[in-house]
Design an enzyme around this catalytic site. Sequence first.
Site, PDB file in Angstrom:
ATOM      1  CB  VAL B  15      37.743 -97.404  70.616  1.00 26.96           C
ATOM      2  CG1 VAL B  15      39.532 -97.601  70.781  1.00 26.96           C
ATOM      3  CG2 VAL B  15      37.254 -97.386  69.633  1.00 26.96           C
ATOM      4  CB  VAL B  34      54.349-104.388  80.488  1.00 23.72           C
ATOM      5  CG1 VAL B  34      54.117-103.440  82.241  1.00 23.72           C
ATOM      6  CG2 VAL B  34      53.353-103.653  79.449  1.00 23.72           C
ATOM      7  N   GLY B 187      27.969 -97.717  56.645  1.00 23.59           N
ATOM      8  CA  GLY B 187      28.619 -97.561  57.629  1.00 23.59           C
ATOM      9  C   GLY B 187      29.877 -96.456  57.827  1.00 23.59           C
ATOM     10  CE  LYS B 205      40.938 -88.001  62.643  1.00 21.40           C
ATOM     11  NZ  LYS B 205      40.596 -89.401  62.019  1.00 21.40           N
ATOM     12  N   GLY B 303      37.986 -97.759  63.517  1.00 16.45           N
ATOM     13  CA  GLY B 303      37.537 -98.925  63.273  1.00 16.45           C
ATOM     14  C   GLY B 303      38.051 -99.421  65.214  1.00 16.45           C
TER      15      GLY B 303
END
Lengths: 427, 427
Positions: B15, B34, B187, B205, B303
């Site tokens: 990540v 931003v 995987g 979670k 992912g």
Amino acid sequence: MAESVRVALLGCGTVGTEVVRLLHEQAHDLRARVGAPIELVGIAVRRPNRVREGVPQELITTDALGLVKRDDVDVVIEVVGGIEPARTWLVEALRSGKSVITGNKALLAEDGGSLHDAAAEGGADLYYEAAVAGAIPLLRPLRESLHGDRLTQVTGIVNGTTNFILSAMDSTGAGYSEALDEATALGYAEPDPTADVEGFDAAAKAAILASLAFHTRVRAADVYREGITEVSAADVASAKAMGCIIKLLCIASRTKDGGVSVRVHPAMIPRSHPLASVGDAFNAVFIEAEAAGQLMFYGRGAGGAPSASAVLGDLVAVARNRLTGARSSSESAYADLPVRPMGEVWTRYHVSLDVADKAGVLASVAGVFARHDVSIATVNQSGRGDDASLVIVTHAAKDADLAATVAELRSLDFVRSIASVLRVEGD
Amino acid sequence: MAESVRVALLGCGTVGTEVVRLLHEQAHDLRARVGAPIELVGIAVRRPNRVREGVPQELITTDALGLVKRDDVDVVIEVVGGIEPARTWLVEALRSGKSVITGNKALLAEDGGSLHDAAAEGGADLYYEAAVAGAIPLLRPLRESLHGDRLTQVTGIVNGTTNFILSAMDSTGAGYSEALDEATALGYAEPDPTADVEGFDAAAKAAILASLAFHTRVRAADVYREGITEVSAADVASAKAMGCIIKLLCIASRTKDGGVSVRVHPAMIPRSHPLASVGDAFNAVFIEAEAAGQLMFYGRGAGGAPSASAVLGDLVAVARNRLTGARSSSESAYADLPVRPMGEVWTRYHVSLDVADKAGVLASVAGVFARHDVSIATVNQSGRGDDASLVIVTHAAKDADLAATVAELRSLDFVRSIASVLRVEGD
């Protein structure tokens, strides 16, 4: 506990009545979540004497502009709809620093710029979660959560009426008129269904979605629009034979040349696509982003309570902002991408036609596609007596070239009829 | 243009690397959204000499705490995971007023309170969109958009590994071990899959979702948890025969007595349920709210790129807040509802058992259910030689009573075996 946040409500129909009910019923929770009580200080309506259950009569007024201008109003909720006088009220509110919550998709799509400009001028919040896909928390994720990503396409089923009609046609084999009658009888279609079935409602929502997704001002007039009135039982059957279903889609996408295209039209999508199983009057929006991949948001797109849920979610946000002196992210239109006309958009067509069954016909038909630079993906020919039926699905090509191909096919002697022409979406 | 917002990154695995790549690749868009440039000022890793493509070596340090304490850091992004030392770093950052973005579900579920308290102390933002359902904008809608509504239940498929395994078992008829091997080879499963297949990841979670949905602190330890290791090919076949599919669900709901229950376990759901078609490693969360009705959010749960999309969406929000002096909504735990134990939760069971085919057996079996106050919804009996197969689906009853019923059935002489016991969810 801070002093209360004072709210003016413009309009008290289905959604407005529900807003009043929830403000009362959930007063305790709202106070806890905001950090102050929410106080409803006035309700502007056109017909003050109509009976509205649970709506305090002493708050009713017919002077909407006067209500908006009151010094003790912090937040204006507008659920009237239409361009005027709503625009005048909301611009007045925003310019004087009052936060606005609206579900007015027509106004946002026609002239959202005026509202955003007024919000910037007054330093006020402008929220409109209820304007697209009713209860589904969709616009704030688009304008906030997905800001770290680059969106490539937004594909939505955003009109419940047409989705109900197309779902009924798919499940019963009914024709368009019959399905429309059913939708009208069940209250899913208005007595005058034009705005829904001709795609105007979906086009307004498409403009709002495209503006947020691509940081570009897109207006309803920029959206290519086709409704569902021409969708036939034969089209629905053709789609079924292909393992597809017909949906009225709004599609906003980046084009290869760095622009955006925004369109509303019926299209075939594979039954395996996540949008294919969105039935009845439900809405769903499918988003493709470079890093996030595929996302989908699903829920009720209309109705008093679902829309009121979206309005109250916005209300908690703007009320908190007022108490903390914060302001939500303002309009983001920095990208200012050009909107491409439909003819330049790359799409795929499904064409089903009846031709004379004689030598050379397939070669001639194929020749028409080739002359317009349209590559054929699949052909299915089946004979029936003197006629043959041809079902052709193309690869992606410019929509103008596809349309020209169909026009030329129509003009050919040996083409007896074109049974169905539909765009194909979703791989 | 305002001065830059300076970011420290803790962790640079799958990540983290993707976060660095996107910060570079989308620098122009991020700056526009931003209102100031985003500047990456340091990256803390354990193994400084590992090759990380596209990651500037001069930003690498092994001193994470030192990086967090630097005066020129505005925002800390943590993608290391685990309780310690992540907690120490993040509490330090938040207390000193630095905004934190984390995807650390284990820490949030174990001790989110410490982080929220530190955020309140330092007046800092704490965002964690990547912690649940990866790329799906879910937590901010829960903590913001749906604040005007009252949620009744959140039902999620929030673990991609187990969803891949169960989807494979459903489509191929494979057993659990075989499907796990396939997931490992592709995987989708870690070499040690315990956290996924035993439901620990989903339970963390679930705790985070329940906390947001019900404005109540829920910790991982409060979550009832069963994994999928006992799900057999026979269970999958039983579900199919019922028109259902087995999913590992996390379910957080209000209980009838004003509390909440939070649980993770495999369950049968009808194939017509929106969650049923969530295949492969995808995630989805189905929300029921009093006003909004049914909502669903769908997308990639894990992912590098999807998680990085969530992190960067959070980053745009906290960076904007820093520039405007605003702060996001803080923890909302005012409701403080009691968490009920699993035994008190009302669920439905599907029980499939082989019994001796002789007179009085069905009466005896039905008597066992009745003695435990469990009402039977449907029974299907089919003979096969000396044996009969009984498939029973109950009405909702207390989980403890259902469990006691099954335990008593197991002890009976004429019950040859219990082929399958599964909870049933979704009407």
